[in-house]
Scaffold this motif. Structure first.
Motif, PDB file in Angstrom:
ATOM      1  N   LEU A 152       0.838  -1.196   0.000  1.00  0.00           N
ATOM      2  CA  LEU A 152       0.000   0.000   0.000  1.00  0.00           C
ATOM      3  C   LEU A 152       0.871   1.244   0.000  1.00  0.00           C
ATOM      4  N   ASP A 153       0.274   2.347  -0.444  1.00  0.00           N
ATOM      5  CA  ASP A 153       0.876   3.673  -0.361  1.00  0.00           C
ATOM      6  C   ASP A 153       0.085   4.501   0.645  1.00  0.00           C
ATOM      7  N   ILE A 154       0.767   5.439   1.289  1.00  0.00           N
ATOM      8  CA  ILE A 154       0.130   6.295   2.292  1.00  0.00           C
ATOM      9  C   ILE A 154       0.259   7.745   1.857  1.00  0.00           C
ATOM     10  N   TYR A 155      -0.874   8.420   1.750  1.00  0.00           N
ATOM     11  CA  TYR A 155      -0.934   9.857   1.477  1.00  0.00           C
ATOM     12  C   TYR A 155      -1.334  10.528   2.790  1.00  0.00           C
ATOM     13  N   PRO A 161      -1.971  15.848  13.769  1.00  0.00           N
ATOM     14  CA  PRO A 161      -2.285  16.032  15.186  1.00  0.00           C
ATOM     15  C   PRO A 161      -1.839  14.824  16.005  1.00  0.00           C
ATOM     16  N   PRO A 162      -1.526  15.003  17.293  1.00  0.00           N
ATOM     17  CA  PRO A 162      -1.119  13.870  18.133  1.00  0.00           C
ATOM     18  C   PRO A 162      -2.174  12.777  18.210  1.00  0.00           C
ATOM     19  N   SER A 163      -3.448  13.161  18.096  1.00  0.00           N
ATOM     20  CA  SER A 163      -4.527  12.174  18.170  1.00  0.00           C
ATOM     21  C   SER A 163      -4.666  11.344  16.907  1.00  0.00           C
ATOM     22  N   GLY A 164      -3.974  11.722  15.838  1.00  0.00           N
ATOM     23  CA  GLY A 164      -4.036  10.989  14.586  1.00  0.00           C
ATOM     24  C   GLY A 164      -5.089  11.522  13.639  1.00  0.00           C
ATOM     25  N   CYS A 165      -5.001  11.114  12.378  1.00  0.00           N
ATOM     26  CA  CYS A 165      -5.890  11.591  11.317  1.00  0.00           C
ATOM     27  C   CYS A 165      -6.960  10.549  11.003  1.00  0.00           C
ATOM     28  N   PRO A 166      -8.150  10.997  10.610  1.00  0.00           N
ATOM     29  CA  PRO A 166      -9.153  10.045  10.116  1.00  0.00           C
ATOM     30  C   PRO A 166      -8.656   9.368   8.847  1.00  0.00           C
ATOM     31  N   VAL A 167      -9.201   8.195   8.561  1.00  0.00           N
ATOM     32  CA  VAL A 167      -8.624   7.302   7.541  1.00  0.00           C
ATOM     33  C   VAL A 167      -9.571   7.106   6.365  1.00  0.00           C
ATOM     34  N   LEU A 168      -9.009   7.161   5.163  1.00  0.00           N
ATOM     35  CA  LEU A 168      -9.691   6.683   3.960  1.00  0.00           C
ATOM     36  C   LEU A 168      -8.889   5.518   3.398  1.00  0.00           C
ATOM     37  N   LEU A 169      -9.556   4.398   3.147  1.00  0.00           N
ATOM     38  CA  LEU A 169      -8.966   3.251   2.456  1.00  0.00           C
ATOM     39  C   LEU A 169      -9.438   3.294   1.008  1.00  0.00           C
ATOM     40  N   GLU A 229      -1.396  -1.182  12.724  1.00  0.00           N
ATOM     41  CA  GLU A 229      -0.144  -0.460  12.521  1.00  0.00           C
ATOM     42  C   GLU A 229      -0.331   1.005  12.138  1.00  0.00           C
ATOM     43  N   GLY A 230      -1.559   1.405  11.823  1.00  0.00           N
ATOM     44  CA  GLY A 230      -1.764   2.735  11.258  1.00  0.00           C
ATOM     45  C   GLY A 230      -1.351   3.876  12.164  1.00  0.00           C
ATOM     46  N   SER A 231      -1.465   3.699  13.468  1.00  0.00           N
ATOM     47  CA  SER A 231      -1.156   4.803  14.377  1.00  0.00           C
ATOM     48  C   SER A 231       0.298   5.245  14.262  1.00  0.00           C
ATOM     49  N   GLN A 232       1.207   4.335  13.950  1.00  0.00           N
ATOM     50  CA  GLN A 232       2.617   4.729  13.841  1.00  0.00           C
ATOM     51  C   GLN A 232       2.879   5.577  12.596  1.00  0.00           C
ATOM     52  N   TYR A 233       1.914   5.612  11.667  1.00  0.00           N
ATOM     53  CA  TYR A 233       2.031   6.464  10.484  1.00  0.00           C
ATOM     54  C   TYR A 233       1.188   7.733  10.599  1.00  0.00           C
ATOM     55  N   GLY A 234       0.536   7.923  11.748  1.00  0.00           N
ATOM     56  CA  GLY A 234      -0.250   9.123  11.964  1.00  0.00           C
ATOM     57  C   GLY A 234      -1.739   8.946  11.814  1.00  0.00           C
TER      58      GLY A 234
END
Length: 432
Positions: A152-155, A161-169, A229-234
């Motif tokens: 996968l690629d991550i945009y 933010p420290p709380s993390g970003c909402p996710v689109l798959l 694992e997503g939290s470690q990428y923001g």
């Protein structure tokens, strides 16, 4: 002679764009689709070239008849541009119909500004330029051990933010047989990342070497990886929306509509989806005698995707149909389709939306776009620029609703039980 050739080419492009799509097909109309997509989404650029040709022909040796044909060839392009200019109104109307007239009250001030009918002129000059300021891309991260097809690629925004970003798959299309995470959904992912979202564009293993349900199983493995694992990428994977186009739209809908179950999942992680945005997807893969091209669909899916006919394995075919999961808990949905789609007829989306709206307790937004072909959002056209902003509004609304419901649930859980408190505070009950 050259002016006649140019005039005939433009006339053919225009005719292909405006002709009827309701006809029986013997084969997949790839050329019809490709030329109509080019003409509709790049109409301003083609019109500019046509005007240059008219001027050059008038100054040169073009005959009056050739010049007249060149001028008439501009009409379909003007028709396409006219409909592109109507997209902001169409997007806003669809959002209000699906979410309510006051849906903007749940959006931030920045999100609820009027959608401009004017494009970014930089995108018009370079419709394949997708980069947005403040966005970075991480590429080729493995979510499962199957090589490049499970990467996968991550945009993501450079400032998170420290709380993390909402996710689109994001799930790419390609008839389940080809395509790549590098090719589709780029206007949407870059724009969302510039607005504080993190987007995961996934590959999945392809047919015919990997028959269904491998594709949806890989999509769910990717979601499980994101939640682990997503939290470690923001990322903040409490809220995950899913999107995709064509075959990716089918997989996005199937993923969202089976999310709370363990269908197509190994059960090793949460595969629930909080919002879905399928673009020009196929929602009922079983030919039921309702379409003129059922034989074509059977042949394609039998040979390429399922490796079995509907008679040989009806359960497999039915299991692949999002429209069969209307009894499941269903997330908010925004379904997008073009009226002149050559590959997936628009009436398939109408049928799906009608049944989904009747079954779901959550809102369903249906955006049907006039003069719009399959894969319209691949280039950064006028139309796709506005549509991705409409999708952003829908996703922000869905996220606001999701966290509002969680807050209400927490409040209800924390609220003391009136009957129990009354009994414990009553001396008569204690003496009894």
């Amino acid at each position: 002679m050259i002016w006649w050739i140019i005039a005939i080419i433009y006339a053919a492009l225009g005719f292909n764009l405006v002709r009827s799509r309701s006809r029986k097909l013997q084969r997949v109309p790839w050329l019809t689709f490709g030329w109509a997509l080019l003409t509709s989404e790049l109409a301003p650029q083609l019109l500019a070239l046509l005007l240059l040709a008219v001027v050059a022909g008038w100054l040169g040796s073009a005959s009056s008849a050739a010049l007249l044909l060149l001028a008439l060839a501009a009409l379909p392009l003007l028709w396409a541009i006219y409909h592109s200019r109507q997209v902001p109104e169409r997007v806003e109307q669809s959002l209000r119909q699906g979410l309510g007239a006051n849906y903007q009250a749940q959006l931030s001030t920045a999100d609820n500004q009027p959608l401009s009918p004017l494009p970014s002129w930089l995108r018009v000059v370079n419709p394949v330029g997708f980069a947005e300021p403040g966005v970075e891309v991480l590429r080729n991260i493995a979510y499962a051990p199957h090589g490049t097809r499970t990467q996968l690629d991550i945009y993501r925004p450079t400032q998170r933010p420290p709380s993390g970003c909402p996710v689109l798959l994001q799930i790419h299309g390609g008839a389940w047989m080809f395509g790549s995470k590098n090719e589709q959904g780029l206007p949407l992912m870059n724009y969302l990342a510039s607005q504080g979202w993190i987007c995961f564009a996934i590959n999945y293993r392809l047919a015919p070497s990997q028959p269904f349900p491998t594709q949806i199983e890989d999509c769910k493995k990717a979601l499980q990886w994101i939640r682990r694992e997503g939290s470690q990428y923001g990322a903040n994977p409490e809220f995950v929306a899913v999107s995709g186009g064509s075959a990716g739209g089918h997989l996005a809908a199937l993923m969202a509509m089976t999310g709370d179950s363990e269908l197509f999942s190994d059960g090793s992680g949460d595969t629930s989806i909080q919002a879905m945005v399928p673009f020009y997807g196929l929602y009922d893969l079983v030919p039921r005698g309702e379409q003129p091209n059922d034989e074509l669909v059977i042949g394609l899916l039998n040979q390429r995707l399922f490796h079995q006919s509907p008679e040989q394995n009806p359960q497999l075919w039915e299991s692949a149909c999002p429209i069969n999961y209307l009894q499941q808990p269903l997330p908010p949905a925004m379904v997008i389709h073009g009226q002149i789609d050559s590959l997936v007829p628009v009436n398939t989306a109408v049928k799906f939306v009608t049944q989904l709206s009747a079954a779901s307790s959550n809102p369903v937004v249906y955006l049907e776009l006039p003069a719009t072909e399959h894969s319209f959002d691949v280039p950064n056209s006028w139309r796709s620029q506005v549509v991705v902003r409409g999708v952003h509004r829908f996703l922000e609304w869905a996220r606001s609703r999701h966290y509002g419901e969680l807050l209400n649930d927490d409040s209800a859980t924390d609220k003391p039980d009136t009957a129990d408190n009354t009994a414990s505070d009553n001396p008569a009950s204690e003496s009894a």
